[in-house]
Design a protein around this motif. Structure first.
Motif, PDB file in Angstrom:
ATOM      1  N   HIS A   1       0.998  -1.248   0.162  1.00  0.00           N
ATOM      2  CA  HIS A   1      -0.331   0.246   0.146  1.00  0.00           C
ATOM      3  C   HIS A   1       0.694   1.322   0.079  1.00  0.00           C
ATOM      4  O   HIS A   1       0.960   2.017  -0.999  1.00  0.00           O
TER       5      HIS A   1
ATOM      6  N   TRP B   1       2.177   1.935  -3.123  1.00  0.00           N
ATOM      7  CA  TRP B   1       1.492   2.614  -4.109  1.00  0.00           C
ATOM      8  C   TRP B   1       1.104   4.074  -3.781  1.00  0.00           C
ATOM      9  O   TRP B   1       0.928   5.573  -4.435  1.00  0.00           O
TER      10      TRP B   1
ATOM     11  N   THR C   1      -6.049   3.195  -3.003  1.00  0.00           N
ATOM     12  CA  THR C   1      -5.468   2.132  -3.604  1.00  0.00           C
ATOM     13  C   THR C   1      -5.755   1.443  -1.957  1.00  0.00           C
ATOM     14  O   THR C   1      -5.446  -0.136  -2.174  1.00  0.00           O
TER      15      THR C   1
END
Lengths: 390, 514
Positions: free
Chosen positions: A113, A116, A127
Motif C-alpha cells: 500500500h 502505491w 489504493t
C-alpha cells in the motif's frame, strides 16, 4: 488560569469526549443495575474491543497524514487471520512462528500500500479501496469459502487468555493488584520528573494542589481498574498488548522526531517538505505500520472467535475510522491523538456493550453509533466556528 | 455641506480580549477613489467586514449610513442589495467554470423560474467584458487566464450586480507591474463613470497615484484623512501616519565585511517538471561571498523562484544539471534535507501555503527544520523546544499571545518572522530568501531588513529574491538580473539603479527576439 484556558481550547473535543465517556459509563452503570462495571464485564469489554483499539491506533496515523484513511484494514485483518489459521491447521505449523510470519505478511501488505500511495502517488482512498477488495477476495480464496476452526489454545490465549497469577489466593489476583501499584508508581515518577524538569527550565507549573488532585485521581482510576481485574481472572493478555501499543504510539507521536514529522506532514505537506521532512518516507511508513497493526488486529480477532471465517473483519475499517474522528482527529489531517482515538473507540465499545446488556438489538446499536459519530464531529465543527476570530 | 455616499460613524468592534476598532469614523464622497491604508492589524479588514455585513449588525457599535440612510446589515446579501461589493484578496472565483459563468455566479440570468437563460448570460457577459477591456473569450475557463485577468473578472462580477461602492482588498498584491497598471487605469475610468471605490493597499505608490482621499488607520483608530490637492500627498507623509513615527531610512545601514566566496552555483540547468521539453533555467552561474547580500532581480516568471528552489535540494524541476559548490567543495543536494544538512536554507515566497504549518503553534514551526537540535536521539526535549520558541519570539519580536499561538492567527509580518526564526534556528551558512517582505507592512519590513543585516554581519551569505526594485537596490551588495531563466546582467550596489536593471531586462528581450 490563562494557560488552562489555552490548553482547554486546543483540545476541547478530547476533553469533552473523556467526559462523555465517563457520563456514558455512569449512565449504563446505573441503568444496567451495576452490570456494566462488574469485573467479568470489564474483562469482556476489553477483549471485545481490543481489535478496534489496535486498528484505531494505526488509523489515527493515516488520518493525521492529510486525512487519508485506510479502507483495507478490515479485509487485511480477515486475510491475516485466515492465513495464520491455514498455517496452523492445514500446514501444521507451530503457533509462534505462524503468528510471526503472519505479522510479517501484514507488514508486506503495508509495504504494498505504502509503495502505491507514497511513491507512485495513487490516492490513499483508491489504493486502500483496491486493497479492501483484493484482500477480501484472497481471504475467500485461501479459505475456499469455509471456516477454519478450532484454533489451538496457545493462539486463542492472545485474545481470550489471562496472564497467570504469581500467587494462589482465593478470589483475588495478586498480579493484577501488583501491576496496578507498579503502574501507579511509574506514573507518579514520570509526573514528578516532568515537573522537576519544567522547574529546571523555569517554566510555570500547575499549582501543587492541582497537581496532587490530578495525580491522585489518575492513580485511583488505575487501581480501581486493576482491582476489578483482580476480582475476576486477572489481567487479560490482550490488555497488555493494547496498553503497550497506546504507550508506545503516544510516545512516538508526542515525543519523537518521526512523530513530529507525521503531524507536520498532515498540517501542511508543502511546508513540511520545504522544511526538510522526507514526506514520501513518512507516508510510506505510516502505511507499513498500518499493515502491521491490521495484521495484529486480525490475529486478536481470529483468536477471540476461535475460528477464521471468510467474513471476518467486515466493516472494521469503519469502526476504526469512527473512533479516530470521535476522539478528535481532524478530517484534513494534522490534528488528533492516539489517546483520543482510544477514548473514541472505548466510547463506542461501552455503548455497544451497554446496549447489548439492555437487550437493544444490533440494528439499533448500529444506528445509535452513527448518531454518536455525527454528533461528536458536529459539536467540534460548531465549537471551532464559534471560537474562530476573523 | 458636502454629501457623502457612505458614512461610518463611531464604529467600535471588540473581539474577545481585543478592541479591533475604536471609534472609527470613515466618510466617502460619491465618485471618489478612497484609499484605506494602515499597517497589518490596524483594523482595515475588520472595518470593511463590518461595512459588507460579514460582521452583522449588533456585533459592533456605531452607525453605517449609506446615501443618508442608516443601514443595519445582517449579512453580505443585504449590503450587496445596497450596492456595496467587496473583492477580497483571495479571489472568489471558481477556477473550473467559464468567465461568463463566474461573472453571473449567484446572480444568474434567468428566463422563467430558475432556468438559466444562456443567451442573455452570454450577451451580457460579452458586453461587460468589452466595457472593462478584457480581451478574452467568455467561454474560457477562469483557471486558464492569468491573475491580472482574474482580478478583472472579479470586477466585472461586481459590476454585474449594479455595484455603487466597490471595495478592493489588496487588488494588486498578486499582480505584476503591467497588470497592476492596467487595473488602476480601469479603476480611474470606472470612477469617471460614477463608481465609488475603496481600495485597501500596502503599495503606497499606487495609492498616491489613484486615490482622491486617503484615510489612515493605526491600532484600530482613524488617524487622519488626507485629501488630494489640499494635503501633503507624499509617500513619506503617509508612511509617517501609518507607523506613527518618521522612518528616515527605509533601508537600515549595515556594517559588514565581505569575505571569500562561500557559495557557487555553476552551469545550472532546470527543466519544467510537468513539461520536460521546457527549459526553465538556462545555464545560470552565480556566486556569493561570506557576509554578502546578493540580490536576484527580475520580472515575475523570470525563473528566480524556480532557480532558488531547484538549488534547495531539487525542490523544483526535473533533469537538473550543474554544480553547487560550498566553500570551494562540490556538494550534492538531492533532497531538501540534504540542503539543510549542508547549511543551505530557503525561505519561500508563499509563507502561508508552503512556509508555515498554520494549524501548528509558533514553537513547533520554528524547530521543525532542525528538530535534532532540540532532541536526544529521536526523542524531542519539549522543554528545550519551548525555550527555543521563547528565545526567538523575543529576539525577533514576534507579536503573539504566546509561543503556543497558532501561526495561522498571526499577521503577515509576524508570520514572516516565524519563517525567519525557523531558518535562523537551523543555522545555515547560506540563506535563500524569496520575496522576504511580500505583503507585509512598512514597519515590519524595516524589522525584516534589520534581521537580514544582522545575519549578514554575522557572516552569513544571503541571496535575496525580490520583485520590488527599490528594496533590492537598497539592501543588496551585488545584484544579478534574471530574465527568461538566464542571468542577463550583474550590477554592484554603487552602479545599480532601477533604470539600469530594467535596461538589462529590455536588452535581453531584444536579443531573444533577434
Amino acid at each position: 488560569m490563562k494557560r488552562l484556558d489555552v490548553l482547554l481550547r486546543g483540545n476541547l473535543r478530547q476533553y469533552v469526549m473523556i467526559i462523555a465517556l465517563v457520563v456514558v459509563i455512569i449512565f449504563f452503570q446505573i441503568i444496567t443495575g451495576g452490570i456494566l462495571l462488574k469485573p467479568l464485564n470489564i474483562s469482556n469489554l476489553i477483549q471485545q474491543n481490543a481489535y478496534i483499539l489496535i486498528l484505531a491506533t494505526g488509523m489515527l496515523l493515516c488520518i493525521l497524514t492529510c486525512g487519508n484513511i485506510d479502507l483495507s484494514v478490515g479485509s487485511v485483518a480477515g486475510f491475516i487471520g485466515a492465513i495464520s489459521a491455514v498455517f496452523i491447521l492445514k500446514l501444521n505449523m507451530p503457533v509462534f512462528p505462524a503468528i510471526l510470519i503472519s505479522l510479517l505478511i501484514g507488514v508486506l501488505i503495508g509495504v504494498w500500500h505504502g509503495f502505491w500511495i507514497a511513491y507512485v502517488g495513487v490516492p490513499a482512498f483508491i489504493t486502500t479501496l483496491a486493497g479492501m477488495l483484493i484482500f477480501r477476495g484472497l481471504t475467500m480464496v485461501i479459505l475456499q469459502g469455509m471456516s477454519l476452526a478450532p484454533l489451538p489454545k496457545a493462539y486463542t490465549f492472545i485474545s481470550a487468555g489471562f496472564i497467570p497469577d504469581i500467587a494462589d489466593i482465593d478470589g483475588i489476583n495478586l498480579l493484577a493488584i501488583l501491576a496496578g501499584i507498579i503502574a501507579s508508581v511509574l506514573y507518579i515518577l514520570s509526573e514528578l520528573n516532568d515537573r522537576s524538569s519544567k522547574k529546571r527550565y523555569n517554566f510555570e507549573v500547575s499549582s501543587l494542589g492541582a497537581f496532587l488532585a490530578k495525580v491522585i485521581s489518575i492513580v485511583a482510576v488505575i487501581n480501581a481498574f486493576t482491582y476489578a481485574m483482580a476480582r475476576y481472572k486477572g489481567i487479560p493478555a490482550v490488555l497488555v498488548i493494547v496498553v503497550s501499543l497506546v504507550l508506545i504510539y503516544s510516545f512516538i507521536t508526542n515525543k519523537t522526531i518521526p512523530g513530529r514529522h507525521i503531524y507536520a506532514y498532515g498540517g501542511n505537506p508543502k511546508a513540511a517538505k520545504l522544511s526538510g521532512v522526507k514526506t514520501r518516507k513518512v507516508l510510506f511508513w505510516v502505511y507499513v505500520n498500518m499493515g502491521f497493526l491490521a495484521a495484529l488486529a486480525g490475529i486478536v480477532f481470529t483468536g477471540r472467535l476461535n475460528s477464521a471465517t471468510p467474513k471476518a473483519g467486515n466493516g472494521f475499517e469503519l469502526d476504526a475510522i469512527a473512533s479516530c474522528f470521535i476522539g478528535g482527529a481532524s478530517t484534513t489531517g494534522g490534528i488528533g491523538t492516539v489517546v483520543g482515538a482510544i477514548v473514541g473507540g472505548l466510547l463506542m465499545g461501552v455503548l455497544n456493550n451497554g446496549m447489548s446488556i439492555l437487550g437493544v438489538s444490533i440494528d439499533w446499536q448500529q444506528a445509535i453509533k452513527g448518531i454518536v459519530l455525527l454528533a461528536a464531529v458536529a459539536f467540534d465543527v460548531y465549537s471551532k466556528s464559534k471560537s474562530r476570530v476573523l | 455641506m458636502e454629501k457623502y455616499i457612505l458614512e461610518m460613524r463611531n464604529i467600535t468592534k471588540k473581539f474577545p480580549g481585543v478592541k479591533a476598532l475604536d471609534n472609527v469614523n470613515f466618510k466617502i464622497k460619491p465618485g471618489h477613489i478612497h484609499a484605506l491604508v494602515g499597517e497589518n492589524g490596524a483594523g482595515k479588514s475588520t472595518l470593511m467586514n463590518i461595512l459588507s455585513g460579514v460582521y452583522p449588525y449588533g456585533t459592533y457599535e456605531g452607525d453605517i449610513i449609506v446615501e443618508g440612510e442608516v443601514c443595519r446589515f445582517k449579512d453580505i446579501k443585504e449590503s450587496e442589495a445596497k450596492g456595496i461589493t467587496i473583492i477580497h484578496q483571495e479571489l472568489a472565483l471558481i477556477p473550473t467554470l467559464s468567465i461568463a459563468e463566474n461573472v453571473f455566479l449567484g446572480n444568474e440570468q434567468t428566463g422563467k423560474g430558475c432556468i438559466i437563460d444562456w443567451h442573455k448570460t452570454r450577451q451580457k457577459a460579452t458586453e461587460m467584458l468589452e466595457k472593462v477591456g478584457l480581451n478574452e473569450n467568455i467561454n474560457t475557463r477562469v483557471m486558464d487566464i492569468g491573475m491580472g485577468k482574474q482580478q478583472l473578472v472579479e470586477i466585472i462580477k461586481a459590476l454585474a450586480k449594479d455595484v455603487k461602492i466597490l471595495i478592493l482588498d489588496e487588488p494588486t498584491a498578486a499582480l505584476n507591474d503591467e497588470d497592476s497598471k492596467h487595473l488602476l487605469k480601469l479603476l480611474v475610468e470606472l470612477k469617471n463613470q460614477g463608481l465609488t471605490c475603496i481600495i485597501i493597499s500596502h503599495k503606497i505608490s499606487e495609492v498616491v497615484e489613484v486615490a482622491d482621499e486617503i484615510t489612515i488607520l493605526r491600532d484600530g483608530a482613524t488617524i487622519e484623512t488626507l485629501v488630494r490637492d489640499t494635503d501633503d500627498f507624499s509617500e513619506d507623509r503617509i508612511i509617517k501616519g501609518m507607523v506613527g513615527r518618521e522612518l528616515k531610512n527605509r533601508f537600515p545601514k549595515r556594517n559588514h565585511t565581505i569575505g571569500e566566496i562561500r557559495f557557487e552555483v555553476l552551469n545550472w540547468n532546470v527543466y519544467d517538471p510537468k513539461d520536460t521539453s521546457k527549459q526553465v533555467i538556462k545555464n545560470v552561474s552565480i556566486y556569493a561571498r561570506k557576509g554578502e547580500v546578493v540580490g536576484i532581480a527580475g520580472l515575475m516568471g523570470s525563473g528566480r523562484t524556480e532557480f532558488a528552489m531547484s538549488v534547495f535540494g531539487k525542490a523544483y524541476g526535473r533533469n537538473i544539471s550543474g554544480i553547487i559548490k560550498k566553500d570551494g567543495k562540490e556538494v550534492v543536494l538531492n533532497e531538501e534535507s540534504d540542503a539543510i544538512a549542508n547549511g543551505i536554507a530557503y525561505a519561500t515566497e508563499d509563507r502561508k501555503s508552503a512556509g508555515l504549518i498554520l494549524i501548528d503553534d509558533i514553537k513547533r514551526n520554528i524547530v521543525l527544520p532542525c528538530l535534532s537540535k532540540v532532541s536526544k536521539g529521536l526523542i524531542i526535549n519539549q522543554n528545550e523546544e519551548i525555550k527555543v520558541g521563547e528565545e526567538y519570539r523575543e529576539k525577533l519580536r514576534i507579536k503573539s499571545s504566546s509561543i503556543l499561538q497558532k501561526t495561522g492567527q498571526l499577521s503577515g509580518g509576524n508570520q514572516q518572522k516565524v519563517v525567519f526564526s525557523k531558518w535562523i534556528f537551523a543555522e545555515p551558512d547560506v540563506l535563500l530568501l524569496d520575496e522576504p517582505t511580500r505583503g507585509i507592512d512598512v514597519g515590519a519590513k524595516y524589522e525584516i531588513y534589520c534581521i537580514i543585516n544582522e545575519l549578514a554581519e554575522k557572516g552569513k551569505t544571503i541571496i535575496m529574491i525580490s520583485s520590488e526594485l527599490p528594496e533590492i537596490i537598497g539592501m543588496c551588495d551585488r545584484i544579478y538580473i534574471m530574465n527568461e531563466g538566464r542571468i542577463v546582467g550583474e550590477l554592484t550596489a554603487q552602479e545599480a539603479s532601477q533604470e539600469k536593471v530594467m535596461q538589462c531586462i529590455m536588452r535581453s528581450n531584444k536579443e531573444v527576439l533577434k
